[in-house]
Write an enzyme that holds these catalytic residues in place. Structure first.
Site, mmCIF file in Angstrom:
data_model
loop_
_atom_site.group_PDB
_atom_site.id
_atom_site.type_symbol
_atom_site.label_atom_id
_atom_site.label_comp_id
_atom_site.label_asym_id
_atom_site.label_seq_id
_atom_site.Cartn_x
_atom_site.Cartn_y
_atom_site.Cartn_z
ATOM 1 N N GLU A 176 -11.805 4.507 -11.028
ATOM 2 C CA GLU A 176 -12.411 5.522 -10.160
ATOM 3 C C GLU A 176 -12.543 6.851 -10.903
ATOM 4 O O GLU A 176 -11.590 7.295 -11.543
ATOM 5 C CB GLU A 176 -11.566 5.730 -8.896
ATOM 6 N N GLY A 207 -1.959 10.742 -9.684
ATOM 7 C CA GLY A 207 -0.739 10.314 -9.002
ATOM 8 C C GLY A 207 -0.711 8.819 -8.765
ATOM 9 O O GLY A 207 0.312 8.162 -8.953
ATOM 10 N N ALA A 208 -1.863 8.268 -8.352
ATOM 11 C CA ALA A 208 -1.955 6.829 -8.074
ATOM 12 C C ALA A 208 -3.428 6.470 -7.902
ATOM 13 O O ALA A 208 -4.292 7.342 -7.804
ATOM 14 C CB ALA A 208 -1.157 6.462 -6.823
ATOM 15 N N MET A 209 -3.715 5.167 -7.876
ATOM 16 C CA MET A 209 -5.077 4.665 -7.685
ATOM 17 C C MET A 209 -5.039 3.451 -6.782
ATOM 18 O O MET A 209 -4.298 2.503 -7.012
ATOM 19 C CB MET A 209 -5.709 4.324 -9.043
ATOM 20 N N GLU A 210 -5.904 3.464 -5.750
ATOM 21 C CA GLU A 210 -5.816 2.530 -4.632
ATOM 22 C C GLU A 210 -6.505 1.192 -4.853
ATOM 23 O O GLU A 210 -6.934 0.545 -3.891
ATOM 24 C CB GLU A 210 -6.421 3.175 -3.379
ATOM 25 N N ASN A 211 -6.617 0.712 -6.083
ATOM 26 C CA ASN A 211 -7.250 -0.587 -6.340
ATOM 27 C C ASN A 211 -6.808 -1.591 -5.276
ATOM 28 O O ASN A 211 -5.623 -1.728 -4.991
ATOM 29 C CB ASN A 211 -6.842 -1.118 -7.713
ATOM 30 N N HIS A 231 -0.395 7.307 1.219
ATOM 31 C CA HIS A 231 -1.777 7.691 0.897
ATOM 32 C C HIS A 231 -2.558 6.492 0.357
ATOM 33 O O HIS A 231 -3.668 6.194 0.831
ATOM 34 C CB HIS A 231 -1.740 8.819 -0.145
ATOM 35 N N GLU A 232 -1.972 5.800 -0.620
ATOM 36 C CA GLU A 232 -2.696 4.698 -1.253
ATOM 37 C C GLU A 232 -2.859 3.508 -0.312
ATOM 38 O O GLU A 232 -3.891 2.822 -0.348
ATOM 39 C CB GLU A 232 -1.970 4.271 -2.525
ATOM 40 N N HIS A 274 -5.721 4.013 1.975
ATOM 41 C CA HIS A 274 -6.993 3.736 1.293
ATOM 42 C C HIS A 274 -7.417 2.273 1.430
ATOM 43 O O HIS A 274 -8.602 1.971 1.295
ATOM 44 C CB HIS A 274 -6.874 4.052 -0.194
#
Length: 869
Positions: free
Chosen positions: A183, A317-321, A353-354, A357
């Site tokens: 992303e 911080g993070a990625m919502e794959n 949060h993730e 998503h």
């Protein structure tokens, strides 16, 4: 070349012609040309597409992706076979590719037969990160075809695409893994694809690895094939329809811990083997939060598993794959011995949060990046709704005001932008991931939820998620869903939809007025800035005036009229008075307005609990009335209202609209304040003033101000203990207060911190310090040469990134500019201090009055290098 050809044959042998909703079936490979054919003459061909966004005449349906990363030589090769739906006749297939070596391109028909015996030309447009494949035979509209590409690339050195990451074991061994972050526009760096959010497709992914490694992707492994003693191939189940930026794969040697939700979803948390003990809190939180979202949205999580992976090198911080969320280690791992209460809250919020998503962003995706706030604003706001329910003791509501205050800080600058803004190029798209999309988006949704009521808001977003599942949506689609409107063909008589003639308006009655939700919300999402409502009493009425709030421009400035031109918000005002405990409501849709409050009213507080995204200025005696109220009986207002008043007063002071004396009078009551949030808000402004004076290097003024702050807060400082006892809010207050007290030179604080540091060093760092005061203890110890050197040594050995962050902050607090310069050099080298922490390090050094100019000079000197990193 044989290796690449072998991969192609293997891919074709394990994946036949499929429908997008079914699993691949096995078929033999199609015949290849018997001899190498010359390429087509490309001299007369020019790139067929001139726009940044791809043409819509070809739509991807299903990707069959096979990858073989080599963690020794740090490169990979792969093949991708994309099933395409051709809408109109064409000879060209245009898609995205960046930094990939495409070695072969082939177009196949529905029977997997080659359309041409010649080598197909691949044209490149690096500026737009696109490639175009020319087929000498026309691809017919209404038909399906397959595009087969062979490619290779190096594993990236940065944090995007398919990149390499490393970690060091406690014995000093360096280990390598490969991970992805796509992303917003970096899937094209890993494999050729239609890299736009609206091109949703299914994915069948296969990854080759050594037996010593584990391969992870969005879906669970369906089959593992042993190719030889040193090579295995994991074939993952077919994914749901999703956007390319949500695809993910990892090859690593991590350990995991797993549990199952009430609905049967397997949740696993992965980390480097020696950090496995730090995964347990995240697992518990993830299971609890995933179960919450399934109930709240009333939509089952659609995948059979959800993995959460701590990546050693990770920029955000993070990625919502979807099904494979990746995190920075500090955002996922929790070590009870070194992590503070704030660290625990942070980990919980990021996981919340993730996981939000997985519905907002993954199940329903914005049509284009201009509406990324539909993903990020919702996920940010859902942090508060979900954590407040699942972990009430964390008191996450205490932090919502901070989220909105940060948004106002950005939005009150003339350089701000609307929530929904034009973004076309990859650079413009990346700029959309900012405070406006995340914080302001969340605060506008908070205002909408309070405006419509919790139940109406929840039902509306459930309708939105159901209506656009596995599809894409725009701003307008959200408002229509929340307003309970639909098109004529969706009309039902059950009260769920209205006729088409009513589609522009909802039927909610608010303060006696019918609401045009679209018109109202467009003033918040399509317009820059934050409104200021000025309130004045005139007899029994409250006279209201709205304008755009700007901190950097005063109304006396000649540019003021032009900066205010055309701005108008539909503001859902709320207010309370001393004559009633009720919350009064009024929708302000004009520049000036008034409401009846009665002659007998003494004080009025507008924007109750800061449920609305706007500031308030009290004209005439309004501020004096509230200052007196806080002195006499501050609990007559909620802690949120008290915090809101402090924030508004100092914002207005910064903008030159309220005297500093008035703002200081307002916080005069704080010696009687017992709630953490308003205390910290008032303290933060005084600390900001102190640091400003400290940077100016005016010793007498600095000394006098520190003496005043310590005197003023002496009572609450002396009540603090050097422990981890109390609620999360109390522990947060302790951490902030003792840190400031030591920074201001309070003798009792410095002596206690130095004693604790000495005992800790004497124990060879085996003594466990209270996590909430660890950073303060380290910062005091770092002021001596031996203490600084010891901390740097321990930093290199620590297996906890949270602990290392505390040490780094302490190292950056040194008054020795040579030490600060050394830290910056280590950050640039990227060995001892990881490149992912370089931006944080620069901020830490810049906050130090001795490092302020040093950090600025460093950024100027190494600007090009920093941009590259």
């Amino acid at each position: 070349m044989f290796w690449v050809r072998f991969l192609v044959l293997a891919l074709l042998s394990q994946a036949g012609v499929t429908q997008t909703s079914s699993s691949p079936t096995h078929a033999s490979a199609p015949p290849n040309p018997t001899e190498e054919q010359p390429p087509l003459n490309t001299g007369s061909l020019s790139f067929p597409w001139s726009h940044l966004r791809l043409p819509e005449n070809i739509v991807p349906l299903h990707y069959h992706l096979l990858l073989h990363p080599n963690l020794t030589i740090l490169s990979y090769i792969g093949t991708v076979r994309i099933e395409l739906q051709v809408q109109n006749n064409t000879n060209w297939v245009v898609l995205h590719s960046k930094g990939l070596r495409i070695t072969t391109a082939t177009v196949l028909d529905q029977n997997l037969a080659h359309l041409s015996d010649q080598v197909l030309p691949v044209l490149h447009n690096p500026t737009h990160e696109q490639v175009a494949i020319f087929s000498p035979r026309v691809l017919t509209g209404g038909q399906k075809y397959f595009l087969l590409l062979e490619f290779g690339a190096e594993l990236g050195e940065g944090f995007y695409g398919f990149y390499r990451s490393t970690y060091r074991t406690s014995t000093g061994e360096m280990r390598t893994l490969a991970s992805t972050h796509f992303e917003p526009t970096s899937a094209r760096m890993a494999f050729p694809c239609f890299d736009e959010p609206s091109f949703k497709a299914n994915y069948s992914i296969s990854i080759r690895r050594s037996p010593a490694h584990t391969a992870l992707s969005n879906m669970p492994v369906e089959q593992t094939v042993v190719l030889d003693d040193e090579l295995m191939e994991d074939r993952f189940a077919v994914s749901v329809r999703m956007s390319s930026y949500l695809v993910a794969f990892i090859v690593c040697d991590f350990r995991s811990v797993s549990a199952t939700t009430a609905s049967g979803v397997k949740v696993s948390v992965y980390a480097a083997p020696e950090k496995w003990e730090q995964t347990h809190y995240a697992l518990k939180a993830a299971v609890k939060l995933l179960e919450f979202y399934e109930k709240y949205f009333n939509i089952s999580y659609p995948l059979p598993k959800q993995d959460l992976v701590a990546i050693p090198d990770f920029q955000s911080g993070a990625m919502e794959n979807w099904g494979l969320i990746t995190f920075r280690e500090t955002s996922l791992l929790y070590d009870p011995t070194t992590s503070s209460a704030s660290d625990r809250l942070w980990v919980t919020k990021v996981i919340a949060h993730e996981l939000a998503h997985q519905w907002f962003g993954n199940l329903v995706t914005m049509k284009w990046w201009n509406d990324i706030w539909l993903n990020e604003g919702f996920a940010t706001y859902m942090e508060y709704i979900s954590v407040d329910t699942t972990y009430p003791k964390l008191r996450v509501e205490d932090y919502l005001l901070d989220t909105c205050f940060v948004a106002i800080g950005r939005d009150s600058l003339n350089s701000s932008r609307p929530i929904s803004s034009v973004a076309e190029s990859p650079t413009q798209i990346k700029e959309m991931f900012d405070t406006v999309s995340y914080n302001k988006g969340a605060c506008v949704l908070h205002m909408l939820r309070h405006y419509l009521t919790d139940q109406v808001f929840q039902i509306g977003i459930m309708r939105y998620l159901r209506r656009y599942s596995y599809s894409n949506a725009r701003n307008q689609d959200l408002w229509d869903s929340v307003a309970n409107t639909c098109s004529e063909e969706e009309f039902t008589s059950g009260g769920h939809c209205y006729s088409n003639s009513q589609a522009a308006k909802n039927a909610y009655l608010y303060a006696g007025e019918h609401l045009d939700l679209t018109t109202m919300m467009n003033t918040w999402t399509l317009q820059t800035g934050v409104p200021l409502v000025t309130v004045a009493r005139q007899g029994s009425r409250l006279v209201l005036k709205q304008e755009r709030f700007l901190r950097t421009t005063h109304p006396s400035d000649p540019a003021w009229p032009s900066l205010q031109q055309g701005y108008l918000w539909h503001i859902p005002l709320t207010y309370r008075t001393d004559t009633s405990s009720s919350i009064h409501r009024h929708l302000m849709t004009t520049l000036t307005d008034s409401v009846e409050v009665g002659e007998e009213v003494g004080w009025v507080k507008v924007n109750v609990d800061m449920a609305g995204y706007y500031l308030v200025h009290y004209d005439g005696p309004g501020w004096d009335d509230l200052i007196q109220l806080l002195k006499d009986n501050h609990t007559a207002l909620s802690f949120m209202d008290r915090t809101h008043l402090i924030h508004n007063a100092f914002q207005l002071t910064t903008a030159g609209r309220l005297s500093l004396d008035k703002a200081l009078d307002l916080i005069g009551y704080l010696r009687s304040e017992s709630h953490t949030v308003p205390l910290l808000q008032g303290l933060a402004y005084l600390e900001a003033f102190y640091r400003m004076v400290e940077r100016m290097d005016i010793p007498d003024v600095t000394h006098n101000l520190s003496t005043y702050i310590l005197w003023y807060f002496r009572g609450v400082i002396d009540r603090q203990t050097w422990s981890d006892k109390g609620s999360v809010s109390e522990r947060r207050l302790r951490s902030e207060l003792l840190s400031l007290a030591c920074h201001l030179g309070d003798l009792s604080c410095l002596e206690q911190a130095q004693r604790s540091f000495t005992h800790w060093l004497d124990s060879n760092s085996t003594l466990s310090l209270p996590a909430d005061v660890t950073e303060t203890v380290y910062s005091v110890g770092a002021q001596e040469d031996s203490g600084w050197a010891s901390l740097l040594h321990i930093y290199t050995l620590s297996l906890s990134e949270t602990h290392k962050h505390k040490i780094l902050s302490a190292l950056a607090s040194s008054r020795d500019t040579n030490k600060l310069h050394r830290l910056l050099e280590l950050g640039l080298e990227g060995e001892v201090i990881r490149t992912q922490d370089l931006d944080s390090l620069i901020v830490m050094v810049a906050r130090n009055p001795r490092g302020h100019h040093l950090a600025w000079s460093y950024v100027q000197k190494y600007w090009s290098t920093l941009v590259d990193k």
